[in-house]
Write a protein that holds these residues in place. Structure first.
Motif, PDB file in Angstrom:
ATOM      1  N   ARG A   1     -79.416  31.599  -4.763  1.00  0.00           N
ATOM      2  CA  ARG A   1     -78.085  31.107  -4.318  1.00  0.00           C
ATOM      3  C   ARG A   1     -77.962  29.783  -4.373  1.00  0.00           C
ATOM      4  N   ASN A   2     -78.984  28.692  -4.289  1.00  0.00           N
ATOM      5  CA  ASN A   2     -79.002  27.338  -4.599  1.00  0.00           C
ATOM      6  C   ASN A   2     -78.466  26.998  -5.940  1.00  0.00           C
ATOM      7  N   ALA A   3     -79.027  27.868  -6.949  1.00  0.00           N
ATOM      8  CA  ALA A   3     -79.018  27.499  -8.576  1.00  0.00           C
ATOM      9  C   ALA A   3     -77.509  27.889  -8.625  1.00  0.00           C
ATOM     10  N   ALA A   4     -77.030  28.922  -7.998  1.00  0.00           N
ATOM     11  CA  ALA A   4     -75.339  29.165  -8.165  1.00  0.00           C
ATOM     12  C   ALA A   4     -74.553  28.449  -7.652  1.00  0.00           C
ATOM     13  N   VAL A   5     -74.770  27.805  -6.429  1.00  0.00           N
ATOM     14  CA  VAL A   5     -73.891  26.958  -5.769  1.00  0.00           C
ATOM     15  C   VAL A   5     -73.705  25.566  -6.843  1.00  0.00           C
ATOM     16  N   ALA A   6     -74.976  25.232  -7.160  1.00  0.00           N
ATOM     17  CA  ALA A   6     -75.124  23.914  -7.983  1.00  0.00           C
ATOM     18  C   ALA A   6     -74.356  24.347  -9.428  1.00  0.00           C
ATOM     19  N   LEU A   7     -74.488  25.311  -9.707  1.00  0.00           N
ATOM     20  CA  LEU A   7     -73.725  25.762 -11.000  1.00  0.00           C
ATOM     21  C   LEU A   7     -72.234  25.510 -10.948  1.00  0.00           C
ATOM     22  N   THR A   8     -71.651  25.731  -9.802  1.00  0.00           N
ATOM     23  CA  THR A   8     -70.225  25.693  -9.508  1.00  0.00           C
ATOM     24  C   THR A   8     -69.939  24.153  -9.114  1.00  0.00           C
ATOM     25  N   GLU A   9     -70.957  23.422  -9.085  1.00  0.00           N
ATOM     26  CA  GLU A   9     -70.694  21.994  -8.982  1.00  0.00           C
ATOM     27  C   GLU A   9     -70.640  21.213 -10.194  1.00  0.00           C
ATOM     28  N   ALA A  10     -71.293  21.872 -11.291  1.00  0.00           N
ATOM     29  CA  ALA A  10     -71.653  21.032 -12.310  1.00  0.00           C
ATOM     30  C   ALA A  10     -70.607  21.189 -13.460  1.00  0.00           C
ATOM     31  N   VAL A  11     -70.574  20.111 -14.039  1.00  0.00           N
ATOM     32  CA  VAL A  11     -69.593  19.864 -15.062  1.00  0.00           C
ATOM     33  C   VAL A  11     -69.817  19.551 -16.610  1.00  0.00           C
ATOM     34  N   SER A  12     -70.794  18.732 -16.584  1.00  0.00           N
ATOM     35  CA  SER A  12     -71.538  18.552 -17.739  1.00  0.00           C
ATOM     36  C   SER A  12     -72.225  19.759 -18.721  1.00  0.00           C
ATOM     37  N   PRO A  13     -72.079  20.027 -19.858  1.00  0.00           N
ATOM     38  CA  PRO A  13     -72.480  21.192 -20.492  1.00  0.00           C
ATOM     39  C   PRO A  13     -74.049  21.315 -20.381  1.00  0.00           C
ATOM     40  N   GLU A  14     -74.721  19.999 -20.285  1.00  0.00           N
ATOM     41  CA  GLU A  14     -76.257  20.203 -20.115  1.00  0.00           C
ATOM     42  C   GLU A  14     -76.754  20.681 -19.091  1.00  0.00           C
ATOM     43  N   ALA A  15     -76.010  20.241 -17.809  1.00  0.00           N
ATOM     44  CA  ALA A  15     -76.566  20.382 -16.579  1.00  0.00           C
ATOM     45  C   ALA A  15     -76.356  22.071 -16.356  1.00  0.00           C
ATOM     46  N   ARG A  16     -74.813  22.301 -16.931  1.00  0.00           N
ATOM     47  CA  ARG A  16     -74.519  23.868 -16.777  1.00  0.00           C
ATOM     48  C   ARG A  16     -75.572  24.834 -17.389  1.00  0.00           C
ATOM     49  N   THR A  17     -75.896  24.517 -18.577  1.00  0.00           N
ATOM     50  CA  THR A  17     -76.822  25.312 -19.412  1.00  0.00           C
ATOM     51  C   THR A  17     -78.168  25.273 -18.607  1.00  0.00           C
ATOM     52  N   LEU A  18     -78.699  24.048 -18.228  1.00  0.00           N
ATOM     53  CA  LEU A  18     -79.912  23.989 -17.447  1.00  0.00           C
ATOM     54  C   LEU A  18     -79.756  25.111 -16.246  1.00  0.00           C
ATOM     55  N   LEU A  19     -78.797  24.822 -15.410  1.00  0.00           N
ATOM     56  CA  LEU A  19     -78.799  25.521 -14.160  1.00  0.00           C
ATOM     57  C   LEU A  19     -78.699  27.177 -14.567  1.00  0.00           C
ATOM     58  N   LYS A  20     -77.782  27.440 -15.682  1.00  0.00           N
ATOM     59  CA  LYS A  20     -77.423  28.672 -15.733  1.00  0.00           C
ATOM     60  C   LYS A  20     -78.906  29.461 -16.257  1.00  0.00           C
ATOM     61  N   TYR A  21     -79.860  28.833 -17.008  1.00  0.00           N
ATOM     62  CA  TYR A  21     -81.111  29.168 -17.455  1.00  0.00           C
ATOM     63  C   TYR A  21     -81.767  29.555 -16.044  1.00  0.00           C
ATOM     64  N   GLN A  22     -81.878  28.659 -15.303  1.00  0.00           N
ATOM     65  CA  GLN A  22     -82.740  28.553 -14.213  1.00  0.00           C
ATOM     66  C   GLN A  22     -82.409  29.766 -13.391  1.00  0.00           C
ATOM     67  N   LEU A  23     -81.010  29.766 -13.234  1.00  0.00           N
ATOM     68  CA  LEU A  23     -80.582  31.054 -12.248  1.00  0.00           C
ATOM     69  C   LEU A  23     -80.823  32.145 -12.846  1.00  0.00           C
ATOM     70  N   LYS A  24     -80.826  32.366 -14.118  1.00  0.00           N
ATOM     71  CA  LYS A  24     -81.273  33.890 -14.637  1.00  0.00           C
ATOM     72  C   LYS A  24     -82.656  34.143 -14.329  1.00  0.00           C
ATOM     73  N   GLN A  25     -83.523  32.822 -14.348  1.00  0.00           N
ATOM     74  CA  GLN A  25     -84.824  33.173 -14.175  1.00  0.00           C
ATOM     75  C   GLN A  25     -85.073  33.554 -12.660  1.00  0.00           C
ATOM     76  N   GLY A  26     -84.308  32.908 -11.949  1.00  0.00           N
ATOM     77  CA  GLY A  26     -84.620  33.256 -10.343  1.00  0.00           C
ATOM     78  C   GLY A  26     -84.148  34.580 -10.025  1.00  0.00           C
ATOM     79  N   ILE A  27     -83.048  35.037 -10.694  1.00  0.00           N
ATOM     80  CA  ILE A  27     -82.695  36.534 -10.516  1.00  0.00           C
ATOM     81  C   ILE A  27     -83.757  37.510 -11.031  1.00  0.00           C
ATOM     82  N   GLN A  28     -84.225  37.117 -12.231  1.00  0.00           N
ATOM     83  CA  GLN A  28     -85.363  37.835 -12.794  1.00  0.00           C
ATOM     84  C   GLN A  28     -86.612  37.960 -11.636  1.00  0.00           C
ATOM     85  N   LEU A  29     -87.062  36.471 -11.231  1.00  0.00           N
ATOM     86  CA  LEU A  29     -88.074  36.549 -10.174  1.00  0.00           C
ATOM     87  C   LEU A  29     -88.053  37.454  -8.827  1.00  0.00           C
TER      88      LEU A  29
END
Lengths: 136, 69
Positions: free
Chosen positions: A43-71
């Motif tokens: 949830r935290n990663a998803a909320v942060a992702l909707t606040e991110a604008v720069s491509p670097e932050a978005r890529t990082l958060l998206k990747y961590q979100l995917k790993q979180g879902i997997q976990l």
């Protein structure tokens, strides 16, 4: 949980009957905690992702979100396999939650550290002595 | 590249939560006896450590940007 005593938890804290099934109960509690943390992480990663604008932050958060879902999936599957978590059988889950609520209340009632744990007077100086600065 | 202030704050908060979670996973590992659960926790510790390093990299880049701009 099979026990000859009517209510093993009501005995005193040192009674070995209290250690019955302790490893499994510990694992179950810690797994539940882990599952809740994984869920909040997603949830935290998803909320942060909707606040991110720069491509670097978005890529990082998206990747961590995917790993979180997997976990989260891994923990949930393990818990279902071990019968620690019953997402499809509400009745079972209800019984389990009731049991852990009773256990938790009984643990809360226990005096876990009956001896005084104050270590004052065992040091050659007072650790918290004010140094003359402004009070915190 | 440039980062917006609100996203930096968000990442900073996420990093703080991640650090707390990592500490918990690392310490709880010692109390767990089930091998499968232990394995998942160890994996989580490794993954969380990597995530934190990535956060740190991003945050230090953002700090540099603050200084230069």
């Amino acid at each position: 949980m099979e026990s000859n005593q009517a209510d093993p938890i009501r005995m005193d804290a040192l009674d070995p009957a209290n250690s019955l099934n302790m490893p499994e109960m510990t694992d179950m509690t810690l797994a539940t905690d882990f599952l809740v943390r994984a869920k909040e992480g997603v949830r935290n990663a998803a909320v942060a992702l909707t606040e991110a604008v720069s491509p670097e932050a978005r890529t990082l958060l998206k990747y961590q979100l995917k790993q979180g879902i997997q976990l989260h999936r891994e923990i949930a599957e393990l818990m279902v396999r071990k019968n620690w978590f019953h997402p499809y059988e509400l009745e079972e889950q209800f019984k389990l939650d009731g049991l852990s609520a009773v256990n938790t209340v009984e643990i809360a009632k226990q005096k876990l550290f009956p001896d005084p744990a104050n270590r004052k007077g065992m040091f050659d100086r007072t650790p918290d002595e004010p140094k003359g600065g402004p009070p915190a | 590249m440039s980062y917006a202030l609100h996203e930096i704050l968000e990442v900073h908060e996420l990093a703080a939560i991640k650090a707390a979670t990592l500490t918990k996973s690392k310490t709880m590992q010692l109390l767990v006896s089930d091998p499968a659960l232990k394995r998942i926790m160890q994996q989580d510790v490794l993954a969380s450590t990597r995530h934190l390093q990535e956060f740190e990299k991003l945050l230090s880049e953002a700090a540099r940007q603050e200084v230069t701009s």
